[in-house]
Design a protein around this motif. Structure first.
Motif, PDB file in Angstrom:
ATOM      1  N   MET B   1       0.848  -1.198   0.000  1.00  0.00           N
ATOM      2  CA  MET B   1       0.000   0.000   0.000  1.00  0.00           C
ATOM      3  C   MET B   1       0.881   1.244   0.000  1.00  0.00           C
ATOM      4  N   LYS B   2       0.586   2.173  -0.934  1.00  0.00           N
ATOM      5  CA  LYS B   2       1.349   3.425  -0.991  1.00  0.00           C
ATOM      6  C   LYS B   2       0.475   4.580  -0.492  1.00  0.00           C
ATOM      7  N   LYS B  21      -2.886   6.168  -1.881  1.00  0.00           N
ATOM      8  CA  LYS B  21      -2.543   6.743  -3.180  1.00  0.00           C
ATOM      9  C   LYS B  21      -3.554   6.392  -4.278  1.00  0.00           C
ATOM     10  N   GLU B  22      -3.966   5.117  -4.344  1.00  0.00           N
ATOM     11  CA  GLU B  22      -4.845   4.699  -5.432  1.00  0.00           C
ATOM     12  C   GLU B  22      -6.244   5.283  -5.306  1.00  0.00           C
ATOM     13  N   THR B  23      -6.817   5.142  -4.121  1.00  0.00           N
ATOM     14  CA  THR B  23      -8.232   5.508  -3.948  1.00  0.00           C
ATOM     15  C   THR B  23      -8.406   6.928  -3.423  1.00  0.00           C
ATOM     16  N   ALA B 497      -2.365  17.157  -0.897  1.00  0.00           N
ATOM     17  CA  ALA B 497      -2.083  15.758  -1.216  1.00  0.00           C
ATOM     18  C   ALA B 497      -2.585  15.362  -2.601  1.00  0.00           C
ATOM     19  N   ILE B 498      -3.701  15.931  -3.042  1.00  0.00           N
ATOM     20  CA  ILE B 498      -4.250  15.510  -4.333  1.00  0.00           C
ATOM     21  C   ILE B 498      -3.876  16.440  -5.483  1.00  0.00           C
TER      22      ILE B 498
END
Lengths: 569, 593
Positions: B1-2, B21-23, B497-498
């Motif tokens: 998990m990142k 990171k993914e979701t 963050a996004i």
């Protein structure tokens, strides 16, 4: 014997009514065009149809007139000389005939004022019909009298300012004295001709004249202080509006030819002002707190140079009115057009011009002189003149000749719209229609669209003035047109086309509308402002009604003094 | 998990958030006080407060901050020497040593007067000791940067000072504005470097070694290396991050985003899912530096704004802000001495006796009404009670009056913002007549003739700690929906963050002066070509290289470049003929996911 004849001689129309005191009602009314050359003629016309049986019952005759207001607005008082004692600093006067005695420097070896007066060059003051001797600073009747005596001894018609007005503000004192003196002969003429009109009609009743504060005055008072009658026209409408409706709180709008006069009425009371303002000058004369806006039947409708259809504040003679007098103007509008692709900045497609003075043209250059002479022969359309003189429309500089007072503009106005819509029928509908056709082509839209946009602009402008008046009545000094910020907010209210913001303004009290064009325009204004419209019976004669029902009498003072006013009428 | 770590260092709080990171799911978030004397302490405290352990799995760290804005507004920042070329008149500038060094280009970028290298070297050697950074600005340098580049070379040979050229910072015409931008940029270098160093220090101690990115004023990310060359790009980093965060948390395409903090309320606009960006800069303090920035309307109203009370004709007047103070509840919580003093105040005492920067604030009123409980409610309640006594009104009435004033002030701020989002902004709040009209939405007199109703045509997304208490009434007044997303209090850290990595660049093709050639204006150069097609191709190629290169500086090479072009014609009104004036090219590089 309980009937009162009320007459309002306004700028455009003269209205007359009979008020029956016992019945507390209006039992007769009539209307005639005002004859500006001789007011009494219009008055006479308005009374032609007065039934014989009423005449003997008339107990009093009440008159209000815009004579004083209009005379001040249109004359430069050049027949009055003004001798000022002392060093004048600050605000200038709107009169040009000043002669200054610098007696304030007496201590520095200067001669006393009377001695200086003795040395005045006679040729400087011999042409004046009246000479007013005025002290600066606090009123100084003794000093003024000294100078006056010297001049009177030499046969000059000199009077002192303090014998007319004793206001502590010298600017107010002097303006009041000059205006009042200039008005006296006019008022005497009017009152004398009124007496002869009344006797011709077999009306034997005392005459009372309305003042700016809504009170009635004896003719003797008015002949001595005609200045009291300024603003009496609007005061009459307010009194009429109050009589004709039963509301406690409302916004009263009197719409006439030249202006929309707005009054705020709270608990059936109106604010009064001790000082009136006319031509940017303060006058020691009481009047009602009425706000006047340049939105009447004769505001000009035109395209601004940004291409926006705009109403006023410039005025023009309605085309329908001019067309009924000079039918050739319609033909000129039809035959002479703007060259394709030609942009104009100072003039508009439907402009026509007529002469409004007969004074000498010697101050003008040859080209301007030719132009004015051509217009003096008969009025012409813009593009007729442009072709005749071989110049493009802007380089004729007609706007300058208007500002100089040689010519007047005739153009498309709200009154023309009312003729096209058939709501008015007095004048020439055909030329209004021709002009609307030209205007809609310039704006690249159908006639119907053009008329509906023009109507919306007129409505918007009146709504805007209602808002402005409320701010004025709350004693703010803002002019909403001066700031981009208020325009931003008001635009969002009037146009409602912004992705971010919608603004709604509401008037929380009813609008009571009087005056002839009121019924046509003000219902839409009330809708826009989310309020109720009340158009009372006799709305078109409200001013004459107001004059008739008025009953409080003004006192007859020896001199105009400053007064501390009770807050409300 | 990142994971991605977002950190926002604001004027009052430092917030952290961990996203998967993914979701982009929120895993943990925290808040700590910003420690202005040593930023590292605050950042560390905020990281410590995270309920999260796998720091080694963090693959990216994004920072946002309001430090740059604050330093410009408060006129801090380092000592700058400005080397000015090709312009003799005086310019109104932020504080700096302005040195004129000769040379001149004309408006098309052609050399009219060459530089005297010796002269320049001498002037640089004589720079005062206290100078910490150098800004270089030359007339028409965006048309031809050769003089600025030459001067920069001399500066780096003569000194070790950080040195910034105006043409690198702003690609739009406007010499004065570009010069102001260059000076502000240089003055921010210490602040931004210090911030980055503090963050890196704190991250290292936590064992986080991921690359560090910083949120730019336009809401995209840049690498720390780029940030150190363009510190000016961080001036609206904080607001940009919170708008991104708010948008992410609500997924709404058309809205106003309102971020209320301790000191200010920032309002921004989202239209059709795009955040409104100003290409030519945003106002900060009294300056308008030329750099791409989100368009925000900033108002001096926050939870810690000073409240002032006074009587005006028997009417209680409440003034809110614009300056920030320490709320009484916070001061009393931190200091037993102030607490004692506050509790012993009487109505007769002077209100500033608790200290010059301690005063009643909206936050105190929230403590008195029980909506907040974090700090010393007793101290707030007591001071509010004696303030009410002083003005002879009931305490509840005072609380209600403050509430009404806040509602009005926030409503006015929103109305002002609508005017700021236009092409030609209008200042409503400084215009007495406009304020009069806006006040008409709040009057309740019986004999009032005019009333107003204002409708905001978009919902308001509100983030920041005090919005829950103050915004509902204001939004009701403006007839709009209020959305306060969960985690709204850390929206800025989430936004950081996004934030995406993105680069844009612009070029212009115009007929040359003689009319026989085509001139290409590029950010770094200017070229003349024979045909339009050649010129257009050249512009596009160079633009692509330029944006790819800049993506490379962020350490991101796997990207897609889109180029748009727009032809500008002039129409002759009478004939309807069109003439070609210029063609504009926009290139945008975005990271391949």
């Amino acid at each position: 014997m309980s009937q009162i004849l009320g007459i309002d001689a306004g700028g455009t129309t003269t209205n007359a009514v009979i008020y029956d005191r016992a019945a507390d009602d209006i039992i007769w009314k009539s209307q005639a065009f005002t004859t500006n050359e001789a007011l009494s003629l219009g008055i006479l016309k308005s009374l032609f149809s007065l039934p014989k049986n009423i005449k003997p019952k008339i107990e009093e005759v009440h008159l209000s007139t815009t004579l004083a207001t209009n005379y001040i607005l249109e004359n430069d008082f050049s027949n009055i000389g003004l001798i000022i004692i002392g060093d004048m600093i600050g605000r200038p006067f709107p009169f040009k005939n000043l002669y200054q005695l610098k007696c304030s420097e007496v201590g520095n070896g200067k001669l006393p004022a009377a001695a200086q007066a003795d040395m005045i060059d006679h040729s400087l003051i011999s042409d004046f019909e009246h000479i007013i001797v005025a002290s600066l600073g606090s009123p100084d009747p003794e000093l003024e009298n000294d100078v006056c005596r010297v001049l009177n001894a030499k046969g000059f018609p000199a009077i002192t300012a303090t014998s007319i007005c004793t206001s502590m503000d010298w600017h107010i004192r002097i303006s009041t004295a000059v205006f009042n003196t200039g008005l006296i002969p006019l008022m005497q003429d009017l009152i004398e001709s009124m007496y002869s009109v009344l006797s011709d009609l077999d009306i034997n009743a005392p005459l009372k004249i309305m003042c700016g504060d809504g009170k009635l005055a004896h003719p003797d008072t008015v002949m001595r202080f005609p200045i009291f009658t300024i603003m009496s026209g609007p005061a009459a409408s307010v009194a009429g509006g109050l009589f004709l409706c039963n509301e406690d709180d409302f916004l009263l709008i009197d719409m006439g030819g030249t202006s929309a006069d707005i009054t705020r009425i709270i608990d059936r009371r109106i604010q009064r002002k001790g000082i009136s303002t006319i031509r940017d000058n303060s006058i020691q004369a009481e009047s009602l707190n009425i706000k006047s806006f340049p939105a009447g039947g004769d505001s000009q409708i035109y395209y601004s140079h940004l291409g926006q259809l705009t109403v006023g504040p410039e005025k023009a003679i309605p085309l329908c009115l001019a067309g009924s007098r000079w039918p050739h103007l319609e033909e000129e509008l039809r035959s002479y057009h703007r060259p394709k692709g030609y942009e104009m900045f100072t003039v508009n497609d439907t402009d026509c011009f007529c002469s409004c003075s007969t004074r000498s043209l010697s101050a003008l250059n040859q080209a301007d002189r030719n132009l004015v002479e051509e217009i003096r022969k008969k009025p012409h359309s813009l593009f007729y003149l442009s072709e005749k003189f071989g110049k493009d429309a802007d380089s004729l500089h007609l706007d300058r000749l208007i500002n100089l007072g040689y010519i007047q503009k005739i153009s498309f106005t709200p009154t023309d719209i009312l003729h096209i819509l058939g709501q008015y029928t007095e004048w020439d509908r055909s030329i209004s229609h021709t002009a609307a056709n030209i205007m809609s082509k310039v704006g690249d839209m159908s006639m119907q669209k053009f008329l509906s946009i023009a109507e919306a602009r007129i409505t918007d402008q009146l709504a805007f003035y209602c808002m402005q008046s409320i701010s004025d009545f709350e004693n703010h000094k803002f002019d909403f047109r001066d700031s981009r910020a208020t325009q931003y907010i008001i635009d969002h209210f009037l146009n409602k086309i912004d992705p971010y913001l919608l603004v709604i303004f509401k008037i929380t009290k009813p609008i009571v509308a009087v005056g002839a064009p009121a019924r046509c325009w003000l219902p839409k204004v009330a809708t826009k402002l989310g309020t109720e419209i009340i158009i009372p019976h006799h709305f078109e004669s409200a001013n004459a009604v107001g004059v008739a029902v008025s009953n409080s009498m003004a006192e007859h003072p020896d001199v105009i003094t400053e007064k501390i006013l009770e807050k409300n009428l | 998990m990142k994971y991605i770590l977002g950190i926002d260092t604001g004027g009052t709080n430092t917030d952290s958030v961990i996203l998967e990171k993914e979701t982009l799911a929120i895993i943990a978030h925290s808040k700590a006080f910003t420690t202005h004397d040593d930023l590292r302490v605050g950042i560390e405290a905020s990281l410590d407060a995270l309920d999260f352990k796998d720091f080694a799995d963090i693959c990216q760290v994004s920072l946002s901050t309001t430090l740059a804005t604050n330093s410009i507004v408060e006129k801090r920042g380092c000592n700058v020497a400005l080397l000015l070329s090709g312009y003799d008149e005086d310019i109104d500038l932020p504080k700096c040593d302005c040195i004129k060094i000769g040379g001149r280009l004309d408006i098309r970028g052609r050399e009219r007067l060459s530089l005297s290298e010796e002269n320049i070297r001498m002037k640089i050697r004589n720079l005062p000791e206290y100078v910490e950074a150098v800004a270089i600005s030359g007339y028409a340098s965006i048309r031809n940067p050769m003089h600025e580049i030459h001067i920069q070379k001399i500066v780096s040979e003569e000194t070790g000072l950080p040195c910034f050229c105006a043409h690198e910072l702003s690609g739009t015409l406007g010499f004065r504005e570009r010069t102001v931008t260059a000076v502000l940029n240089a003055s921010l270098i210490c602040i931004v470097s210090d911030f980055i160093a503090s963050a890196k220090d704190a991250l290292q101690r936590k064992g986080i070694h991921a690359p560090l990115m910083i949120v730019r004023s336009d809401g995209s990310l840049m690498s720390e290396e780029v940030a150190k060359t363009r510190p000016i790009d961080t001036i609206l980093s904080g607001p940009a991050a919170s708008i991104l965060g708010a948008k992410h948390l609500t997924k709404i395409d058309n809205a106003f985003v309102l971020d209320m903090g301790g000191t200010t309320t920032d309002i921004a606009d989202i239209s059709n899912s795009l955040i409104t960006i100003d290409d030519d800069g945003s106002e900060v303090g009294t300056w308008k530096p030329r750099c791409r920035a989100v368009r925000v309307s900033t108002h001096g109203i926050g939870g810690d704004s000073r409240l002032r009370f006074d009587y005006d004709d028997t009417k209680l007047n409440i003034t809110i802000g614009p300056e920030k103070v320490t709320p009484i509840c916070v001061a009393a919580h931190d200091s037993a001495h102030i607490r004692r003093k506050a509790l012993s105040l009487t109505a007769a005492d002077a209100m500033d006796s608790l200290g010059p920067d301690v005063a009643l604030t909206p936050t105190d009123f929230l403590h008195a009404s029980g909506e907040y409980t974090e700090w010393d409610a007793e101290a707030s309640t007591h001071v509010i009670k004696i303030t009410a006594e002083r003005f002879h009104i009931k305490t509840n009435r005072l609380i209600q009056e403050v509430k009404n004033s806040m509602t009005k002030k926030l409503t006015f701020a929103c109305l002002q913002s609508t005017a700021n989002f236009r092409k030609d902004p209008v200042n409503l709040l400084d215009d007495e007549a406009a304020v009069y009209l806006m006040e008409k939405a709040f009057v309740k007199k019986r004999k009032e003739f005019l009333c107003a109703d204002f409708h905001l045509r978009k919902p308001v997304i509100a983030v920041g700690a005090p919005v829950k208490a103050w915004l509902p009434d204001a939004c009701q007044k403006m007839h709009t929906m209020l959305m306060i997303p969960p985690n709204a209090d850390v929206a800025n850290a989430i936004g950081a963050a996004i934030a995406p990595v993105r680069e844009i660049a612009r070029a212009l093709v115009r007929p040359s002066v003689q009319g026989d050639m085509f001139t290409v204006f590029l950010p770094e150069e200017r070229a003349e070509l024979k045909t339009y097609d050649e010129a257009a191709d050249y512009a596009k190629t160079k633009l692509e290289i330029s944006v790819r290169q800049r993506m490379g500086l962020h350490g991101k090479s796997d990207c897609t470049v889109n180029i748009e072009e727009k032809t500008i014609n002039a129409e002759i009104f009478s004939s309807g003929n069109k003439y070609w004036i210029e063609t504009r090219f926009y290139a945008e590089a975005i990271l391949n996911s």
